[in-house]
Design a protein around this motif. Structure first.
Motif, mmCIF file in Angstrom:
data_model
loop_
_atom_site.group_PDB
_atom_site.id
_atom_site.type_symbol
_atom_site.label_atom_id
_atom_site.label_comp_id
_atom_site.label_asym_id
_atom_site.label_seq_id
_atom_site.Cartn_x
_atom_site.Cartn_y
_atom_site.Cartn_z
ATOM 1 N N LEU A 183 0.824 -1.212 0.000
ATOM 2 C CA LEU A 183 0.000 0.000 0.000
ATOM 3 C C LEU A 183 0.856 1.260 0.000
ATOM 4 C CD1 LEU A 183 -2.666 -0.935 2.724
ATOM 5 C CD2 LEU A 183 -2.851 -1.224 0.253
ATOM 6 N N SER A 184 0.377 2.269 -0.701
ATOM 7 C CA SER A 184 1.013 3.587 -0.615
ATOM 8 C C SER A 184 0.512 4.287 0.650
ATOM 9 C CB SER A 184 0.651 4.432 -1.841
ATOM 10 O OG SER A 184 -0.736 4.743 -1.835
ATOM 11 N N LYS A 226 -0.951 7.098 0.810
ATOM 12 C CA LYS A 226 -2.286 7.628 0.525
ATOM 13 C C LYS A 226 -3.348 6.548 0.676
ATOM 14 C CE LYS A 226 -4.794 10.361 -2.924
ATOM 15 N NZ LYS A 226 -4.724 11.012 -4.255
ATOM 16 N N GLU A 227 -3.038 5.330 0.220
ATOM 17 C CA GLU A 227 -3.985 4.215 0.356
ATOM 18 C C GLU A 227 -4.164 3.826 1.820
ATOM 19 O OE1 GLU A 227 -3.637 1.548 -3.682
ATOM 20 O OE2 GLU A 227 -1.905 1.574 -2.333
ATOM 21 N N SER A 276 -6.488 6.314 3.379
ATOM 22 C CA SER A 276 -7.858 6.105 2.919
ATOM 23 C C SER A 276 -8.483 4.869 3.567
ATOM 24 C CB SER A 276 -7.882 5.954 1.399
ATOM 25 O OG SER A 276 -9.176 5.645 0.942
ATOM 26 N N PHE A 277 -7.731 3.771 3.620
ATOM 27 C CA PHE A 277 -8.236 2.548 4.236
ATOM 28 C C PHE A 277 -8.409 2.710 5.755
ATOM 29 C CE2 PHE A 277 -6.409 -0.095 0.553
ATOM 30 C CZ PHE A 277 -7.647 -0.180 -0.052
ATOM 31 N N GLN A 325 -14.470 -2.128 -0.432
ATOM 32 C CA GLN A 325 -13.265 -1.566 0.178
ATOM 33 C C GLN A 325 -12.685 -2.509 1.234
ATOM 34 O OE1 GLN A 325 -11.583 1.147 -0.710
ATOM 35 N NE2 GLN A 325 -13.055 1.571 -2.353
ATOM 36 N N LYS A 328 -10.972 -5.178 -0.557
ATOM 37 C CA LYS A 328 -9.723 -4.666 -1.121
ATOM 38 C C LYS A 328 -8.617 -4.640 -0.062
ATOM 39 C CE LYS A 328 -8.106 -0.948 -4.136
ATOM 40 N NZ LYS A 328 -8.449 0.361 -4.754
ATOM 41 N N ILE A 329 -8.976 -4.272 1.180
ATOM 42 C CA ILE A 329 -8.001 -4.306 2.280
ATOM 43 C C ILE A 329 -7.454 -5.711 2.439
ATOM 44 C CG2 ILE A 329 -7.722 -4.134 4.800
ATOM 45 C CD1 ILE A 329 -9.704 -1.799 4.746
ATOM 46 N N LEU A 350 -5.082 -6.667 -0.543
ATOM 47 C CA LEU A 350 -3.778 -5.999 -0.592
ATOM 48 C C LEU A 350 -2.902 -6.284 0.630
ATOM 49 C CD1 LEU A 350 -4.895 -2.545 -2.056
ATOM 50 C CD2 LEU A 350 -3.629 -4.369 -3.237
#
Length: 368
Positions: free
Chosen positions: A296-297, A299-300, A303-304, A335, A338-339, A342
């Motif tokens: 993850l970046s 920024k991600e 957001s997460f 979302q 997605k967590i 990733l």
């Protein structure tokens, strides 16, 4: 009054200048040794004023009718100046008696007001320095002086507040804290470049919290700064507990600044993960966070984290979390999936949720 005040030259100069602006007469300020320390006639500064010495000795107004009557003196009126009924100097008005005598009472009153204000400010600064020394000795030094111990009558709580260097010498902040804590003369505080440290003479946690809440609301209202406070343990018997209570208060503050952004005050005794986070090795924290979020970046992650936090605060309710996030339920489910994809950790699984919760918390902690 704590000792006789010696009038500073700067204050004496201000007095004679301000008074001349009012009455348009030459004035002198003479110390209790009979030396002119300030004058609207600079050539007279440093000379001896015999009439002023008599004024001090007799504690009475001395009128001079001609320039030869007293050594170093000119015709005019010389008035003793008092601070709490003690002579601290003489104010002299130069000129014919018929012209200057009428100004005597008003000039005396105004001079004494200026001196009183200066003295109160000096006492306030001395008290602040004294309190700073007490706090630094208790929290950061090794104690040897038994007399010092006996002057600190417990119980106390140590409270640590956040600030920054713009407040260290802020007069308004000092005055507010002095007023808010004045209900008990044993309360002391100091302000550093990044902390407010308060030693509150109290043994009830609820009462301490209520007082600090009032202070927090007042400060935030005036300064528009997000003040927060951590409260350490109660100190009852052991003088060394001051250091422990301070560290606890500091850890509690650090925790709510980094994590509990919706809280303004927390007691160390209320913490859970906040107890251990400050003592963790930063390298190991970074290693753990990297393991969980390597795909993850930043920024991600941010957001997460917002999504995860809402999911957590709503006790895993998709309906309530989606409403709070203004997000469709299916979007929230996507979302969360997605967590898991990733990171390899599923927020719906209790074990994985715990790992993610700690990872998000440590990421934020290490960043701050």
């Amino acid at each position: 009054m704590e000792g006789k005040m010696e009038i500073p030259v700067e204050l004496a100069l201000k007095i004679v200048k301000d008074m001349k602006d009012i009455i348009n007469q030459d004035l002198n300020f003479i110390n209790i040794k009979g030396i002119i320390i300030a004058s609207t006639d600079p050539e007279r500064c440093g000379s001896k004023h015999e009439a002023a010495l008599k004024c001090v000795a007799t504690n009475s107004v001395i009128v001079i009718n001609n320039d030869d009557e007293y050594v170093g003196s000119k015709k005019g009126i010389n008035i003793p100046v008092h601070l709490d009924n003690e002579i601290v100097g003489v104010i002299g008005i130069t000129g014919d008696r018929s012209e200057v005598e009428r100004y005597g009472k008003i000039i005396k009153s105004m001079t004494e007001i200026l001196i009183k204000e200066a003295w109160l400010k000096e006492m306030s600064m001395k008290k602040r320095e004294y309190n700073r020394n007490i706090i630094e000795t208790l929290l950061f030094s090794k104690h040897r002086n038994i007399d010092f111990y006996s002057s600190i009558q417990q119980p106390y709580f140590v409270i640590v507040g956040n600030t920054d260097n713009k407040f260290e010498n802020n007069e308004e902040l000092y005055k507010i804290l002095e007023a808010q804590l004045s209900f008990n003369k044993k309360n002391i505080f100091t302000i550093t470049s990044n902390e407010i440290i308060i030693l509150m003479n109290e043994n009830q946690k609820k009462y301490v919290r209520d007082i600090i809440q009032g202070i927090q609301v007042r400060l935030e209202d005036i300064f528009k700064f997000n003040f927060k406070f951590g409260i350490g343990r109660l100190i009852e018997n052991d003088i060394n507990d001051f250091k422990v209570s301070y560290l606890e208060g500091r850890n509690a503050l650090q925790y709510i600044v980094n994590f509990e952004t919706n809280k303004d005050i927390v007691l160390y005794s209320e913490l859970d993960l906040g107890i251990i986070f400050p003592s963790l090795n930063t390298y190991k924290i970074a290693e753990f966070v990297e393991k969980i979020f390597k795909n993850l970046s930043d920024k991600e992650i941010e957001s997460f984290y917002e999504i995860f936090l809402s999911y957590k605060n709503n006790n895993g309710s998709i309906k309530e979390a989606s409403e709070e996030l203004y997000m469709h339920k299916n979007t929230l489910q996507y979302q969360l999936n997605k967590i898991e994809k990733l990171t390899g950790y599923n927020p719906r699984n209790l074990k994985d949720f715990t790992i993610l919760d700690i990872a998000f918390a440590l990421k934020k902690f290490n960043h701050n």
